[in-house]
Design an enzyme around this catalytic site. Structure first.
Site, PDB file in Angstrom:
ATOM      1  N   MET A  30      -8.596   9.320  -2.294  1.00  0.00           N
ATOM      2  CA  MET A  30      -9.659   9.507  -1.572  1.00  0.00           C
ATOM      3  C   MET A  30     -10.079  10.961  -1.634  1.00  0.00           C
ATOM      4  SD  MET A  30      -8.336   8.048   2.230  1.00  0.00           S
ATOM      5  CE  MET A  30      -7.261   6.453   2.240  1.00  0.00           C
ATOM      6  N   ASP A  87      -7.795  -6.234   2.231  1.00  0.00           N
ATOM      7  CA  ASP A  87      -7.155  -4.805   2.728  1.00  0.00           C
ATOM      8  C   ASP A  87      -7.574  -4.269   3.923  1.00  0.00           C
ATOM      9  OD1 ASP A  87      -5.757  -2.433   2.535  1.00  0.00           O
ATOM     10  OD2 ASP A  87      -7.047  -1.738   0.890  1.00  0.00           O
ATOM     11  N   GLY A  88      -6.308  -4.158   4.813  1.00  0.00           N
ATOM     12  CA  GLY A  88      -6.631  -3.555   6.143  1.00  0.00           C
ATOM     13  C   GLY A  88      -6.077  -4.519   7.184  1.00  0.00           C
ATOM     14  N   MET A 133     -12.459  -4.952   2.370  1.00  0.00           N
ATOM     15  CA  MET A 133     -11.893  -4.118   3.293  1.00  0.00           C
ATOM     16  C   MET A 133     -12.148  -4.765   4.818  1.00  0.00           C
ATOM     17  SD  MET A 133     -10.714  -1.777   1.509  1.00  0.00           S
ATOM     18  CE  MET A 133     -10.038  -0.801   2.819  1.00  0.00           C
ATOM     19  N   HIS A 157      -7.319   2.344  -6.031  1.00  0.00           N
ATOM     20  CA  HIS A 157      -8.488   1.930  -4.957  1.00  0.00           C
ATOM     21  C   HIS A 157      -9.149   3.156  -5.002  1.00  0.00           C
ATOM     22  CE1 HIS A 157     -10.191   0.781  -0.907  1.00  0.00           C
ATOM     23  NE2 HIS A 157     -11.046   0.925  -1.800  1.00  0.00           N
ATOM     24  N   ASP A 217      -4.120   4.377  -3.156  1.00  0.00           N
ATOM     25  CA  ASP A 217      -5.442   4.676  -2.450  1.00  0.00           C
ATOM     26  C   ASP A 217      -5.647   6.038  -3.024  1.00  0.00           C
ATOM     27  OD1 ASP A 217      -6.253   2.527  -1.138  1.00  0.00           O
ATOM     28  OD2 ASP A 217      -4.637   2.568   0.326  1.00  0.00           O
ATOM     29  N   GLY A 276      -3.378   1.881   9.909  1.00  0.00           N
ATOM     30  CA  GLY A 276      -2.922   1.735  11.442  1.00  0.00           C
ATOM     31  C   GLY A 276      -4.316   1.286  12.421  1.00  0.00           C
ATOM     32  N   SER A 320       1.180  -2.989   9.300  1.00  0.00           N
ATOM     33  CA  SER A 320       1.047  -4.243   9.973  1.00  0.00           C
ATOM     34  C   SER A 320       1.978  -5.562   9.449  1.00  0.00           C
ATOM     35  CB  SER A 320      -0.427  -4.893  10.045  1.00  0.00           C
ATOM     36  OG  SER A 320      -1.381  -4.020  10.555  1.00  0.00           O
ATOM     37  N   GLY A 355     -10.113   4.442   4.762  1.00  0.00           N
ATOM     38  CA  GLY A 355      -9.642   5.753   4.936  1.00  0.00           C
ATOM     39  C   GLY A 355      -8.350   6.211   5.797  1.00  0.00           C
ATOM     40  N   PHE A 356      -8.079   5.174   6.630  1.00  0.00           N
ATOM     41  CA  PHE A 356      -6.985   5.381   7.520  1.00  0.00           C
ATOM     42  C   PHE A 356      -6.270   3.985   7.583  1.00  0.00           C
ATOM     43  CE2 PHE A 356     -10.408   8.679   8.720  1.00  0.00           C
ATOM     44  CZ  PHE A 356      -9.580   9.714   8.715  1.00  0.00           C
ATOM     45  N   SER A 407       0.880  -1.062   0.116  1.00  0.00           N
ATOM     46  CA  SER A 407      -0.113  -0.092   0.074  1.00  0.00           C
ATOM     47  C   SER A 407       0.813   1.216  -0.050  1.00  0.00           C
ATOM     48  CB  SER A 407      -0.811   0.138   1.113  1.00  0.00           C
ATOM     49  OG  SER A 407      -1.620   1.292   1.292  1.00  0.00           O
ATOM     50  N   HIS A 427      -0.152  -0.728  -5.049  1.00  0.00           N
ATOM     51  CA  HIS A 427      -1.761  -0.422  -4.521  1.00  0.00           C
ATOM     52  C   HIS A 427      -1.652   0.964  -4.224  1.00  0.00           C
ATOM     53  CE1 HIS A 427      -5.669  -1.184  -2.891  1.00  0.00           C
ATOM     54  NE2 HIS A 427      -5.395  -0.513  -1.905  1.00  0.00           N
ATOM     55  N   MET A 470     -11.593   5.366  -3.649  1.00  0.00           N
ATOM     56  CA  MET A 470     -12.605   5.669  -2.473  1.00  0.00           C
ATOM     57  C   MET A 470     -12.943   7.219  -2.481  1.00  0.00           C
ATOM     58  SD  MET A 470     -10.523   4.009   0.641  1.00  0.00           S
ATOM     59  CE  MET A 470      -8.786   4.171   0.073  1.00  0.00           C
TER      60      MET A 470
END
Length: 216
Positions: free
Chosen positions: A38, A174-175, A138, A67, A36, A146, A198, A143-144, A9, A34, A69
């Protein structure tokens, strides 16, 4: 077992040295970059920009996905296609004409992806499955980075992995994807993983060492 698809990401990368980050991740064995995007409306945040995409696209020959969003993503499909992305993910929740948008992506000769929020059921997207190449679940609220993994999505992932053979799509997640989650979800049929803090970024090991271990 087929080797899993690893997708860093890029929202989590070091933007002060983005080109170097891309080259290092490419050489380390990245499968898909990947990205993102937004708009501050569909999700309460902003992330990445057109110049970031330009830098990443010119720095690698690997696949690049976006992606989106954003509200009404169909308005921007042609723009992203022109910039050389390979896979475009849109949210059915954000688009009142979702089948038209999926058809537009396909007509641009790009792979079609849908991303679904934690609260979106498989039943509500079932009719879309014949139209897509990827379904990205998801596992956090989008949106965030962590955030903590939401375990109730596991049931939905199981439903999708049971359906993918009938419709020929790949299941991505994802996440909050940790090495432990990669091992667990690989066993139930997940094909690919978006990697953030992570599992990949801000670690003591090199990208190559981490990706080599994760692919095992």
């Amino acid at each position: 077992m087929m080797e899993k698809i690893m997708c860093p990401s890029m929202m989590c990368a070091n933007f002060a040295a983005l080109e170097k980050e891309v080259v290092a991740l490419d050489q380390a064995g990245t499968d898909i970059f990947h990205l993102d995007f937004m708009d501050g409306q569909f999700v309460p945040n902003f992330a990445m920009g057109i110049q970031d995409l330009e830098t990443i696209r010119k720095s690698t020959n690997k696949l690049v996905d976006v992606h989106l969003m954003i509200e009404n993503p169909g308005r921007y499909v042609e723009k992203f296609a022109e910039m050389g992305v390979d896979i475009i993910y849109v949210h059915p929740e954000s688009d009142p004409q979702i089948t038209r948008t999926l058809d537009l992506i396909k007509n641009q000769q790009k792979k079609v992806g849908i991303a679904i929020n934690p609260g979106t059921s498989v039943a509500t997207i079932h009719e879309l499955l014949p139209l897509v190449d990827y379904v990205m679940v998801m596992t956090v609220n989008p949106g965030f980075s962590g955030q903590k993994y939401l375990p109730f999505v596991d049931k939905k992932i199981l439903e999708l992995t049971a359906l993918k053979a009938d419709y020929a799509f790949k299941v991505m997640v994802d996440g909050a994807i940790s090495p432990e989650k990669i091992e667990q979800l690989s066993k139930i049929g997940v094909d690919g993983f978006v990697l953030g803090t992570s599992a990949l970024f801000n670690k003591d090991q090199s990208y190559e060492a981490i990706l080599t271990e994760l692919k095992k």
